[in-house]
Design a protein around this motif. Structure first.
Motif, PDB file in Angstrom:
ATOM      1  N   LEU A  37     -27.811 -13.698 -25.247  1.00 61.52           N
ATOM      2  CA  LEU A  37     -26.663 -13.488 -24.370  1.00 61.52           C
ATOM      3  C   LEU A  37     -25.802 -14.742 -24.283  1.00 61.52           C
ATOM      4  O   LEU A  37     -24.570 -14.667 -24.365  1.00 61.52           O
ATOM      5  N   ILE A  38     -26.435 -15.893 -24.158  1.00 61.86           N
ATOM      6  CA  ILE A  38     -25.692 -17.155 -24.078  1.00 61.86           C
ATOM      7  C   ILE A  38     -24.956 -17.424 -25.385  1.00 61.86           C
ATOM      8  O   ILE A  38     -23.816 -17.894 -25.384  1.00 61.86           O
ATOM      9  N   MET A  39     -25.584 -17.112 -26.505  1.00 62.65           N
ATOM     10  CA  MET A  39     -24.959 -17.357 -27.801  1.00 62.65           C
ATOM     11  C   MET A  39     -23.797 -16.396 -28.073  1.00 62.65           C
ATOM     12  O   MET A  39     -22.799 -16.780 -28.681  1.00 62.65           O
ATOM     13  N   ALA A  40     -23.915 -15.154 -27.638  1.00 63.67           N
ATOM     14  CA  ALA A  40     -22.902 -14.145 -27.954  1.00 63.67           C
ATOM     15  C   ALA A  40     -21.763 -14.082 -26.950  1.00 63.67           C
ATOM     16  O   ALA A  40     -20.687 -13.575 -27.283  1.00 63.67           O
ATOM     17  N   SER A  41     -21.960 -14.588 -25.750  1.00 65.90           N
ATOM     18  CA  SER A  41     -20.953 -14.412 -24.704  1.00 65.90           C
ATOM     19  C   SER A  41     -19.592 -15.044 -25.010  1.00 65.90           C
ATOM     20  O   SER A  41     -18.568 -14.419 -24.702  1.00 65.90           O
ATOM     21  N   PRO A  42     -19.497 -16.236 -25.592  1.00 64.80           N
ATOM     22  CA  PRO A  42     -18.146 -16.750 -25.870  1.00 64.80           C
ATOM     23  C   PRO A  42     -17.359 -15.857 -26.831  1.00 64.80           C
ATOM     24  O   PRO A  42     -16.168 -15.588 -26.609  1.00 64.80           O
TER      25      PRO A  42
ATOM     26  N   MET B 235     -16.365 -12.583 -25.023  1.00 64.37           N
ATOM     27  CA  MET B 235     -15.306 -12.792 -24.037  1.00 64.37           C
ATOM     28  C   MET B 235     -13.949 -12.960 -24.719  1.00 64.37           C
ATOM     29  O   MET B 235     -12.944 -12.407 -24.260  1.00 64.37           O
ATOM     30  N   VAL B 236     -13.907 -13.711 -25.794  1.00 68.69           N
ATOM     31  CA  VAL B 236     -12.647 -13.893 -26.519  1.00 68.69           C
ATOM     32  C   VAL B 236     -12.175 -12.559 -27.088  1.00 68.69           C
ATOM     33  O   VAL B 236     -10.990 -12.224 -27.007  1.00 68.69           O
ATOM     34  N   ALA B 237     -13.093 -11.776 -27.649  1.00 68.63           N
ATOM     35  CA  ALA B 237     -12.718 -10.464 -28.194  1.00 68.63           C
ATOM     36  C   ALA B 237     -12.184  -9.559 -27.089  1.00 68.63           C
ATOM     37  O   ALA B 237     -11.201  -8.828 -27.292  1.00 68.63           O
TER      38      ALA B 237
ATOM     39  N   ALA C 149      -9.223 -12.819 -36.148  1.00 68.51           N
ATOM     40  CA  ALA C 149      -8.904 -14.240 -36.245  1.00 68.51           C
ATOM     41  C   ALA C 149      -9.423 -15.006 -35.027  1.00 68.51           C
ATOM     42  O   ALA C 149      -9.994 -16.099 -35.167  1.00 68.51           O
ATOM     43  N   ALA C 150      -9.259 -14.454 -33.841  1.00 63.20           N
ATOM     44  CA  ALA C 150      -9.743 -15.112 -32.623  1.00 63.20           C
ATOM     45  C   ALA C 150     -11.260 -15.213 -32.618  1.00 63.20           C
ATOM     46  O   ALA C 150     -11.819 -16.244 -32.210  1.00 63.20           O
ATOM     47  N   ILE C 151     -11.939 -14.181 -33.084  1.00 58.83           N
ATOM     48  CA  ILE C 151     -13.403 -14.215 -33.162  1.00 58.83           C
ATOM     49  C   ILE C 151     -13.855 -15.259 -34.165  1.00 58.83           C
ATOM     50  O   ILE C 151     -14.809 -16.017 -33.921  1.00 58.83           O
ATOM     51  N   ALA C 152     -13.180 -15.342 -35.310  1.00 60.00           N
ATOM     52  CA  ALA C 152     -13.557 -16.328 -36.331  1.00 60.00           C
ATOM     53  C   ALA C 152     -13.358 -17.748 -35.818  1.00 60.00           C
ATOM     54  O   ALA C 152     -14.213 -18.621 -36.029  1.00 60.00           O
ATOM     55  N   VAL C 153     -12.252 -17.996 -35.127  1.00 61.15           N
ATOM     56  CA  VAL C 153     -11.997 -19.336 -34.579  1.00 61.15           C
ATOM     57  C   VAL C 153     -13.021 -19.678 -33.506  1.00 61.15           C
ATOM     58  O   VAL C 153     -13.557 -20.793 -33.467  1.00 61.15           O
ATOM     59  N   THR C 154     -13.315 -18.734 -32.638  1.00 59.54           N
ATOM     60  CA  THR C 154     -14.311 -18.972 -31.589  1.00 59.54           C
ATOM     61  C   THR C 154     -15.689 -19.227 -32.184  1.00 59.54           C
ATOM     62  O   THR C 154     -16.412 -20.123 -31.735  1.00 59.54           O
TER      63      THR C 154
ATOM     64  N   THR D 244     -17.775 -22.713 -31.637  1.00 56.19           N
ATOM     65  CA  THR D 244     -19.070 -22.712 -30.944  1.00 56.19           C
ATOM     66  C   THR D 244     -20.268 -22.756 -31.890  1.00 56.19           C
ATOM     67  O   THR D 244     -21.404 -22.675 -31.425  1.00 56.19           O
ATOM     68  N   MET D 245     -20.027 -22.896 -33.181  1.00 53.91           N
ATOM     69  CA  MET D 245     -21.116 -22.866 -34.154  1.00 53.91           C
ATOM     70  C   MET D 245     -22.137 -23.983 -33.925  1.00 53.91           C
ATOM     71  O   MET D 245     -23.345 -23.763 -34.009  1.00 53.91           O
ATOM     72  N   GLY D 246     -21.689 -25.186 -33.620  1.00 53.75           N
ATOM     73  CA  GLY D 246     -22.600 -26.300 -33.398  1.00 53.75           C
ATOM     74  C   GLY D 246     -23.496 -26.086 -32.184  1.00 53.75           C
ATOM     75  O   GLY D 246     -24.713 -26.296 -32.236  1.00 53.75           O
ATOM     76  N   THR D 247     -22.889 -25.658 -31.083  1.00 55.44           N
ATOM     77  CA  THR D 247     -23.650 -25.423 -29.863  1.00 55.44           C
ATOM     78  C   THR D 247     -24.629 -24.263 -30.044  1.00 55.44           C
ATOM     79  O   THR D 247     -25.781 -24.343 -29.605  1.00 55.44           O
TER      80      THR D 247
END
Length: 88
Positions: free
Chosen positions: A18-23, A26-28, A56-61, A65-68
């Protein structure tokens, strides 16, 4: 390993997911609502108008957030999964 340990592990897995997928979710959601409002205001009902900006917004997000996300997943694996495999 008892049933309680398995349930604890499953709860932590779901929480981590849930923590990994939420950003990204939310952007989507926000981009989808904004584009939906824009389409309703302008009466333009083009399918690519909703798909391409959201993608595009999902790819940028995801890229931001890839590192975190990777660090969170590695920490979970090292702290929980490897300790269970090692018998701890």
């Amino acid at each position: 390993m008892s049933e309680g340990d398995i349930l604890d592990l499953m709860r932590e897995m779901l929480w981590t997911t849930l923590i990994m997928a939420s950003p990204i979710l939310m952007v989507a959601l926000v981009v989808g609502v904004v584009i939906g409002l824009l389409q309703a205001l302008t009466s333009v009902q083009e399918m690519t108008l909703t798909f391409v900006p959201k993608l595009a917004a999902i790819a940028v997000t995801f890229w931001i957030t890839m590192g975190t996300t990777g660090r969170l997943l590695v920490e979970f694996y090292q702290l929980r999964i490897l300790s269970l495999v090692a018998g701890g």
